[in-house]
Design a protein around this motif. Structure first.
Motif, PDB file in Angstrom:
ATOM      1  N   ALA A  45      16.277  -5.500  -3.681  1.00  0.00           N
ATOM      2  CA  ALA A  45      16.260  -4.272  -2.888  1.00  0.00           C
ATOM      3  C   ALA A  45      14.815  -3.785  -2.809  1.00  0.00           C
ATOM      4  N   ALA A  46      14.486  -3.077  -1.739  1.00  0.00           N
ATOM      5  CA  ALA A  46      13.118  -2.590  -1.546  1.00  0.00           C
ATOM      6  C   ALA A  46      12.602  -1.894  -2.800  1.00  0.00           C
ATOM      7  N   GLU A  47      13.462  -1.066  -3.398  1.00  0.00           N
ATOM      8  CA  GLU A  47      13.007  -0.277  -4.546  1.00  0.00           C
ATOM      9  C   GLU A  47      12.859  -1.107  -5.823  1.00  0.00           C
TER      10      GLU A  47
ATOM     11  N   LEU B  19      15.622   2.474   4.836  1.00  0.00           N
ATOM     12  CA  LEU B  19      16.796   1.781   5.375  1.00  0.00           C
ATOM     13  C   LEU B  19      17.591   1.042   4.291  1.00  0.00           C
ATOM     14  N   GLY B  20      17.067   1.020   3.065  1.00  0.00           N
ATOM     15  CA  GLY B  20      17.732   0.227   2.028  1.00  0.00           C
ATOM     16  C   GLY B  20      17.634  -1.260   2.325  1.00  0.00           C
ATOM     17  N   GLY B  21      16.447  -1.706   2.731  1.00  0.00           N
ATOM     18  CA  GLY B  21      16.234  -3.109   3.093  1.00  0.00           C
ATOM     19  C   GLY B  21      16.076  -4.008   1.880  1.00  0.00           C
ATOM     20  N   GLN B  22      15.989  -5.294   2.153  1.00  0.00           N
ATOM     21  CA  GLN B  22      15.869  -6.284   1.085  1.00  0.00           C
ATOM     22  C   GLN B  22      14.685  -7.205   1.328  1.00  0.00           C
ATOM     23  N   VAL B  23      14.125  -7.713   0.233  1.00  0.00           N
ATOM     24  CA  VAL B  23      13.036  -8.678   0.294  1.00  0.00           C
ATOM     25  C   VAL B  23      13.585 -10.022  -0.173  1.00  0.00           C
ATOM     26  N   HIS B  24      13.445 -11.046   0.655  1.00  0.00           N
ATOM     27  CA  HIS B  24      13.991 -12.374   0.344  1.00  0.00           C
ATOM     28  C   HIS B  24      12.863 -13.222  -0.238  1.00  0.00           C
ATOM     29  N   LEU B  25      12.974 -13.544  -1.507  1.00  0.00           N
ATOM     30  CA  LEU B  25      11.926 -14.295  -2.196  1.00  0.00           C
ATOM     31  C   LEU B  25      12.386 -15.726  -2.433  1.00  0.00           C
ATOM     32  N   LEU B  26      11.427 -16.635  -2.295  1.00  0.00           N
ATOM     33  CA  LEU B  26      11.756 -18.046  -2.427  1.00  0.00           C
ATOM     34  C   LEU B  26      10.654 -18.731  -3.224  1.00  0.00           C
TER      35      LEU B  26
ATOM     36  N   ASP C 102       0.857  -1.188   0.000  1.00  0.00           N
ATOM     37  CA  ASP C 102       0.000   0.000   0.000  1.00  0.00           C
ATOM     38  C   ASP C 102       0.898   1.244   0.000  1.00  0.00           C
ATOM     39  N   PRO C 103       0.598   2.213  -0.856  1.00  0.00           N
ATOM     40  CA  PRO C 103       1.490   3.381  -0.953  1.00  0.00           C
ATOM     41  C   PRO C 103       1.591   4.193   0.335  1.00  0.00           C
ATOM     42  N   SER C 104       0.589   4.103   1.207  1.00  0.00           N
ATOM     43  CA  SER C 104       0.648   4.897   2.436  1.00  0.00           C
ATOM     44  C   SER C 104       1.098   4.071   3.643  1.00  0.00           C
ATOM     45  N   ALA C 105       1.500   2.820   3.417  1.00  0.00           N
ATOM     46  CA  ALA C 105       1.873   1.948   4.545  1.00  0.00           C
ATOM     47  C   ALA C 105       3.266   2.295   5.065  1.00  0.00           C
ATOM     48  N   GLU C 106       3.434   2.127   6.377  1.00  0.00           N
ATOM     49  CA  GLU C 106       4.672   2.531   7.046  1.00  0.00           C
ATOM     50  C   GLU C 106       5.823   1.562   6.788  1.00  0.00           C
ATOM     51  N   LEU C 107       5.533   0.246   6.776  1.00  0.00           N
ATOM     52  CA  LEU C 107       6.649  -0.702   6.703  1.00  0.00           C
ATOM     53  C   LEU C 107       7.369  -0.697   5.350  1.00  0.00           C
ATOM     54  N   PRO C 108       6.656  -0.589   4.229  1.00  0.00           N
ATOM     55  CA  PRO C 108       7.389  -0.407   2.964  1.00  0.00           C
ATOM     56  C   PRO C 108       8.234   0.872   2.968  1.00  0.00           C
ATOM     57  N   LEU C 109       7.714   1.921   3.600  1.00  0.00           N
ATOM     58  CA  LEU C 109       8.457   3.187   3.696  1.00  0.00           C
ATOM     59  C   LEU C 109       9.764   2.990   4.463  1.00  0.00           C
ATOM     60  N   VAL C 110       9.674   2.304   5.596  1.00  0.00           N
ATOM     61  CA  VAL C 110      10.866   2.056   6.406  1.00  0.00           C
ATOM     62  C   VAL C 110      11.861   1.182   5.633  1.00  0.00           C
ATOM     63  N   LEU C 111      11.325   0.202   4.922  1.00  0.00           N
ATOM     64  CA  LEU C 111      12.193  -0.685   4.137  1.00  0.00           C
ATOM     65  C   LEU C 111      12.967   0.107   3.090  1.00  0.00           C
ATOM     66  N   VAL C 112      12.286   1.054   2.444  1.00  0.00           N
ATOM     67  CA  VAL C 112      12.951   1.904   1.448  1.00  0.00           C
ATOM     68  C   VAL C 112      13.962   2.831   2.130  1.00  0.00           C
TER      69      VAL C 112
END
Lengths: 173, 281
Positions: free
Chosen positions: B148-150, B132-139, B120-130
């Motif tokens: 990378a988040a972006e 912090l430069g976080g990563q999504v682990h897909l399996l 969701d564009p207004s959600a906090e956790l995707p925002l924090v992930l972006v």
């Protein structure tokens, strides 16, 4: 799929669901698509939990799942299989006695029509158990997950704070 | 409003879930906490044939902190992370943002990875992930990959996840010495969707401001910290291409980016300085 683990519960078929409701083991049958509030109300006959918006906004259907307040309308009955559920029916210690929180709602006019009340009670019951020393800010934040169209919230906050104080006194006594 | 019919599988292991997603193709969906998916089912915006419940997979219920990164498994509830011992010391931005995610009544069920999957564009956790430069682990049965988040967030409620992929975890860098953090959200009431939300990270490279609730996905930009900040914020505000909606006008959102965005960037710098003083003691 059975060679890996449990079987798929087929769509459109009813499947057994069993959990603890207010300390008693209960069971019934539900299609996978059945929401927890419908299971509580229509299958188990526990109509204390009210249903408002049915998409997680109004908070009327709030129950406690494994001790934490949660929306029954955002949970499938089959997801609740094996869980511990508490509803407003479980609050009063006896048929002729209200809980401290319920009594405070009566004293401070924390309800008018009563539609939102079961959900609010389940949130506040969990809050007061977890944070016995909670103040107005925490009560208001917890209440932000509920809509009440009668009271304007002020009497609800008052009731919650009075209940918190009464419970603290009982604990110290 | 009742969901349309679907089958339900309570997966016992990660392999079990991956097999079901592989066989189900586009017809299968993962359900974790269900706090975003169940309303979509109820409004029939989503009509999967099979839901794969991953909340009973023990391997997905872990949060690991190896000192450098915090890895949050797919079945970790938002509340579990929010109440994790020492979270504010290990990653302050997560601790700042989590109380703003939904309501306490939804954080008790909703998962961290589920919110990121929903995008969701207004959600906090995707925002924090972006931020912090976080990563999504897909399996999936075919491969394991990290985005990378972006790279993962590609549009409004659209992600790069393939139909047979499970978000196994998301990871973010743990706190690093010399880094400051700040978070702020503007909404009508606590718990409402953000009109705009801001997360900033100040380190030796400068201050990186991420903005949610304005563009289709959270966007981040490194900003100058001298007198050029005002112009940079103005350019950022226009580049986010804000839209009018029921909750706020585009103009109001741009103004929030300029003013509150600037405040949050400066707050991260002050936090950086305060932490530097503490580290020096």
């Amino acid at each position: 799929m059975s060679r890996h683990g449990p079987a798929v519960l087929d769509a459109g078929q009813r499947h057994p669901v069993r959990f603890t409701l207010n300390g008693r083991t209960v069971s019934g049958e539900a299609e996978p698509r059945m929401l927890l509030h419908d299971f509580l109300r229509h299958v188990l006959g526990a109509t204390g939990t009210h249903v408002g918006c049915e998409h997680g906004i109004c908070g009327a259907c709030t129950v406690q799942i494994d001790g934490a307040p949660a929306r029954a309308c955002l949970t499938l009955a089959v997801q609740a299989d094996g869980a511990e559920i508490r509803t407003v029916e479980g609050l009063a210690p006896a048929a002729d006695r209200l809980s401290v929180l319920q009594e405070a709602f009566r004293t401070h006019h924390g309800l008018q029509c009563g539609f939102c009340t079961p959900g609010i009670l389940m949130t506040l019951d969990a809050l007061l158990r977890e944070r016995p020393d909670c103040g107005e800010a925490e009560v208001r934040e917890a209440l932000s997950g509920h809509l009440c169209r009668c009271t304007g919230y002020a009497p609800i906050v008052k009731a919650a704070l009075a209940a918190a104080e009464a419970l603290r006194e009982t604990d110290h006594a | 409003m009742k969901p349309a019919r679907f089958a339900y599988l309570r997966a016992a292991t990660t392999e079990h879930a991956l097999e079901a997603l592989h066989q189900g193709g586009g017809e299968a969906r993962v359900i974790a906490g269900g706090q975003s998916l169940v309303p979509m089912l109820t409004m029939r915006l989503a009509r999967p044939a099979l839901l794969v419940d991953i909340m009973h997979v023990a391997a997905l219920s872990r949060t690991d902190d190896d000192g450098a990164r915090i890895t949050i498994g797919a079945a970790v509830r938002q509340r579990a992370l929010e109440t994790r011992d020492g979270l504010a010391q290990r990653q302050p931005l997560l601790a700042m943002a989590l109380p703003w995610v939904g309501h306490m009544q939804t954080r008790s069920r909703g998962t961290v990875c589920g919110s990121i999957a929903h995008a969701d564009p207004s959600a906090e956790l995707p925002l924090v992930l972006v931020a912090l430069g976080g990563q999504v682990h897909l399996l999936s049965r075919r491969r394991a990959r990290r985005l990378a988040a972006e790279e993962f967030l590609t549009g409004m409620m659209v992600t790069a996840r393939a139909e047979d992929e499970l978000i196994e975890a998301v990871s973010v860098p743990a706190i690093r010495p010399g880094t400051g953090y700040a978070f702020r959200e503007i909404s009508r009431r606590h718990g409402d969707f953000a009109i705009a939300a801001f997360a900033a990270v100040a380190d030796e490279r400068g201050v990186r401001l991420a903005v949610g609730g304005v563009a289709a996905i959270p966007m981040a930009r490194v900003l100058p910290t001298d007198q050029a900040l005002g112009d940079a914020l103005d350019a950022f505000a226009w580049d986010l291409d804000a839209r009018d909606d029921l909750h706020a006008s585009a103009r109001y959102r741009r103004e929030l980016v300029r003013r509150i965005g600037g405040d949050v960037a400066l707050e991260a710098l002050r936090d950086q300085q305060a932490r530097a003083v503490k580290e020096a003691v």
